[in-house]
Design a protein around this motif. Structure first.
Motif, PDB file in Angstrom:
ATOM      1  N   ILE A  47       0.858  -1.199   0.000  1.00 17.67           N
ATOM      2  CA  ILE A  47       0.000   0.000   0.000  1.00 17.67           C
ATOM      3  C   ILE A  47       0.890   1.244   0.000  1.00 17.67           C
ATOM      4  O   ILE A  47       0.793   2.099  -0.885  1.00 17.67           O
ATOM      5  N   ASP A  48       1.766   1.337   1.000  1.00 16.66           N
ATOM      6  CA  ASP A  48       2.691   2.468   1.085  1.00 16.66           C
ATOM      7  C   ASP A  48       4.008   2.197   0.363  1.00 16.66           C
ATOM      8  O   ASP A  48       4.694   3.134  -0.051  1.00 16.66           O
ATOM      9  N   PHE A  49       4.365   0.931   0.241  1.00 14.87           N
ATOM     10  CA  PHE A  49       5.614   0.571  -0.431  1.00 14.87           C
ATOM     11  C   PHE A  49       5.514  -0.876  -0.916  1.00 14.87           C
ATOM     12  O   PHE A  49       4.674  -1.648  -0.463  1.00 14.87           O
ATOM     13  N   VAL A  50       6.378  -1.223  -1.870  1.00 10.73           N
ATOM     14  CA  VAL A  50       6.504  -2.612  -2.311  1.00 10.73           C
ATOM     15  C   VAL A  50       7.977  -2.989  -2.218  1.00 10.73           C
ATOM     16  O   VAL A  50       8.864  -2.146  -2.342  1.00 10.73           O
ATOM     17  N   THR A  51       8.208  -4.265  -1.975  1.00  5.83           N
ATOM     18  CA  THR A  51       9.577  -4.773  -1.869  1.00  5.83           C
ATOM     19  C   THR A  51       9.878  -5.622  -3.098  1.00  5.83           C
ATOM     20  O   THR A  51       9.101  -6.504  -3.446  1.00  5.83           O
ATOM     21  N   VAL A  52      10.989  -5.346  -3.755  1.00  6.36           N
ATOM     22  CA  VAL A  52      11.392  -6.124  -4.926  1.00  6.36           C
ATOM     23  C   VAL A  52      12.850  -6.532  -4.772  1.00  6.36           C
ATOM     24  O   VAL A  52      13.635  -5.850  -4.104  1.00  6.36           O
ATOM     25  N   GLY A  53      13.211  -7.657  -5.372  1.00 11.25           N
ATOM     26  CA  GLY A  53      14.593  -8.107  -5.322  1.00 11.25           C
ATOM     27  C   GLY A  53      15.378  -7.574  -6.510  1.00 11.25           C
ATOM     28  O   GLY A  53      14.843  -7.428  -7.608  1.00 11.25           O
ATOM     29  N   GLN A  54      16.621  -7.246  -6.290  1.00 14.34           N
ATOM     30  CA  GLN A  54      17.472  -6.793  -7.388  1.00 14.34           C
ATOM     31  C   GLN A  54      18.881  -7.314  -7.185  1.00 14.34           C
ATOM     32  O   GLN A  54      19.320  -7.526  -6.059  1.00 14.34           O
ATOM     33  N   LYS A  55      19.580  -7.547  -8.292  1.00  8.90           N
ATOM     34  CA  LYS A  55      20.950  -8.046  -8.227  1.00  8.90           C
ATOM     35  C   LYS A  55      21.928  -6.886  -8.269  1.00  8.90           C
ATOM     36  O   LYS A  55      21.824  -6.011  -9.121  1.00  8.90           O
ATOM     37  N   CYS A  56      22.879  -6.902  -7.351  1.00  8.97           N
ATOM     38  CA  CYS A  56      23.879  -5.838  -7.283  1.00  8.97           C
ATOM     39  C   CYS A  56      25.281  -6.432  -7.411  1.00  8.97           C
ATOM     40  O   CYS A  56      25.565  -7.494  -6.838  1.00  8.97           O
ATOM     41  N   PRO A  57      26.157  -5.777  -8.179  1.00  5.08           N
ATOM     42  CA  PRO A  57      27.524  -6.293  -8.348  1.00  5.08           C
ATOM     43  C   PRO A  57      28.306  -6.222  -7.045  1.00  5.08           C
ATOM     44  O   PRO A  57      28.113  -5.326  -6.230  1.00  5.08           O
ATOM     45  N   GLN A  64      24.975 -10.168  -5.925  1.00  2.00           N
ATOM     46  CA  GLN A  64      24.234 -10.629  -4.767  1.00  2.00           C
ATOM     47  C   GLN A  64      22.838 -10.013  -4.776  1.00  2.00           C
ATOM     48  O   GLN A  64      22.629  -8.909  -5.292  1.00  2.00           O
ATOM     49  N   GLU A  65      21.889 -10.755  -4.248  1.00  2.00           N
ATOM     50  CA  GLU A  65      20.500 -10.303  -4.222  1.00  2.00           C
ATOM     51  C   GLU A  65      20.285  -9.382  -3.020  1.00  2.00           C
ATOM     52  O   GLU A  65      20.726  -9.671  -1.911  1.00  2.00           O
ATOM     53  N   GLN A  66      19.631  -8.251  -3.261  1.00  2.00           N
ATOM     54  CA  GLN A  66      19.300  -7.371  -2.156  1.00  2.00           C
ATOM     55  C   GLN A  66      17.887  -6.813  -2.362  1.00  2.00           C
ATOM     56  O   GLN A  66      17.409  -6.697  -3.490  1.00  2.00           O
ATOM     57  N   ALA A  67      17.241  -6.501  -1.261  1.00  2.00           N
ATOM     58  CA  ALA A  67      15.869  -6.004  -1.316  1.00  2.00           C
ATOM     59  C   ALA A  67      15.849  -4.515  -1.645  1.00  2.00           C
ATOM     60  O   ALA A  67      16.636  -3.743  -1.103  1.00  2.00           O
ATOM     61  N   GLU A  68      14.984  -4.140  -2.539  1.00  2.00           N
ATOM     62  CA  GLU A  68      14.765  -2.733  -2.857  1.00  2.00           C
ATOM     63  C   GLU A  68      13.346  -2.368  -2.432  1.00  2.00           C
ATOM     64  O   GLU A  68      12.405  -3.151  -2.615  1.00  2.00           O
ATOM     65  N   TYR A  69      13.195  -1.195  -1.878  1.00  2.00           N
ATOM     66  CA  TYR A  69      11.898  -0.721  -1.414  1.00  2.00           C
ATOM     67  C   TYR A  69      11.455   0.431  -2.304  1.00  2.00           C
ATOM     68  O   TYR A  69      12.172   1.425  -2.460  1.00  2.00           O
ATOM     69  N   ILE A  70      10.280   0.280  -2.916  1.00  2.00           N
ATOM     70  CA  ILE A  70       9.721   1.309  -3.786  1.00  2.00           C
ATOM     71  C   ILE A  70       8.616   2.019  -3.019  1.00  2.00           C
ATOM     72  O   ILE A  70       7.613   1.402  -2.634  1.00  2.00           O
ATOM     73  N   LEU A  71       8.786   3.323  -2.808  1.00  2.00           N
ATOM     74  CA  LEU A  71       7.892   4.092  -1.937  1.00  2.00           C
ATOM     75  C   LEU A  71       6.888   4.919  -2.738  1.00  2.00           C
ATOM     76  O   LEU A  71       7.215   5.443  -3.802  1.00  2.00           O
ATOM     77  N   THR A  72       5.687   5.037  -2.179  1.00  2.00           N
ATOM     78  CA  THR A  72       4.743   5.996  -2.731  1.00  2.00           C
ATOM     79  C   THR A  72       5.224   7.399  -2.382  1.00  2.00           C
ATOM     80  O   THR A  72       6.036   7.582  -1.467  1.00  2.00           O
ATOM     81  N   MET A  73       4.707   8.386  -3.080  1.00  2.00           N
ATOM     82  CA  MET A  73       5.102   9.771  -2.784  1.00  2.00           C
ATOM     83  C   MET A  73       4.688  10.161  -1.370  1.00  2.00           C
ATOM     84  O   MET A  73       5.409  10.895  -0.685  1.00  2.00           O
ATOM     85  N   GLU A  74       3.538   9.668  -0.928  1.00  2.00           N
ATOM     86  CA  GLU A  74       3.062  10.008   0.413  1.00  2.00           C
ATOM     87  C   GLU A  74       4.014   9.484   1.477  1.00  2.00           C
ATOM     88  O   GLU A  74       4.351  10.191   2.439  1.00  2.00           O
TER      89      GLU A  74
END
Length: 217
Positions: A47-57, A64-74
């Motif tokens: 609702i306020d954010f979603v969690t997605v996985g992303q690969k980082c060098p 390695q896999e790390q969690a990214e958090y995508i935030l709403t503007m609010e």
């Protein structure tokens, strides 16, 4: 001037990377510890954010896999307030300005037109694909229509003529060859060459008629 990258998600909503915001706000606390503490303020995932996985060098050349958090503007604006520093105030004002521009009627109309244009373009592609499929299937349709209108049995050569009249260029020899190659007529040379196979007879595709033919020789 763009202070931070703002993306648009599949719901046409403005969203911000939590890692980017953490960096821009110059938070001293490590990101994972900071975002976990921020989520304790009552923000709800999906609702306020979603969690997605992303690969980082990493240093050894791997990933390695790390969690990214995508935030709403609010949520992003509230995190800016919780930062309690000048950067937080600066970015909160920036987000408010971006939201105001985003919700301007002219911008809303421009996005609606853009969506309409993309929908029309996708529709044209689908129509083109359907037209190509119809063109590809035309020989099959003509063949099926020819067979459907034939109420009685006929010679293979006569069938070839009907198919050709229907628009598909084929002659008697080519039709005989096709029937042999696809297992409807016997291929091996001998007295039963070009006779219906057992499969053809079981499907009742052929009937055998014997008769006398008089020729010049």
């Amino acid at each position: 001037m763009e202070l931070i990258k703002i993306n648009i998600n599949e719901k046409m909503e403005q969203v911000v990377s939590a890692r980017d915001l953490h960096e821009r706000l110059e938070i001293g606390t490590p990101f994972k510890k900071w975002i976990d503490r921020m989520c304790e303020y009552g923000f709800v995932e999906n609702i306020d954010f979603v969690t997605v996985g992303q690969k980082c060098p990493i240093a050894n050349g791997g990933f390695q896999e790390q969690a990214e958090y995508i935030l709403t503007m609010e949520m992003a604006k509230q995190l800016c307030m919780l930062a309690r520093n000048e950067k937080g105030m600066e970015f909160r004002k920036y987000f408010i300005g971006v939201e105001t521009a985003w919700n301007d009627p002219s911008q809303v109309m421009a996005r609606a037109l853009d969506i309409a244009h993309k929908t029309i373009a996708n529709f044209k592609v689908e129509v083109s694909q359907l037209e190509n499929k119809i063109e590809e299937d035309k020989p099959k349709v003509l063949f099926a229509e020819t067979i459907e209108t034939a109420k009685a049995s006929m010679l293979v050569g006569e069938l070839a003529k009907l198919i050709k009249q229907g628009g598909y260029d084929i002659g008697s020899n080519r039709l005989f060859s096709w029937l042999r190659e696809n297992g409807y007529l016997i291929r091996r040379k001998g007295s039963d060459y070009n006779m219906p196979t057992q499969k053809s007879m079981e499907l009742k595709l052929f009937e055998i008629k014997e008769g006398t033919r008089t020729s010049g020789d």
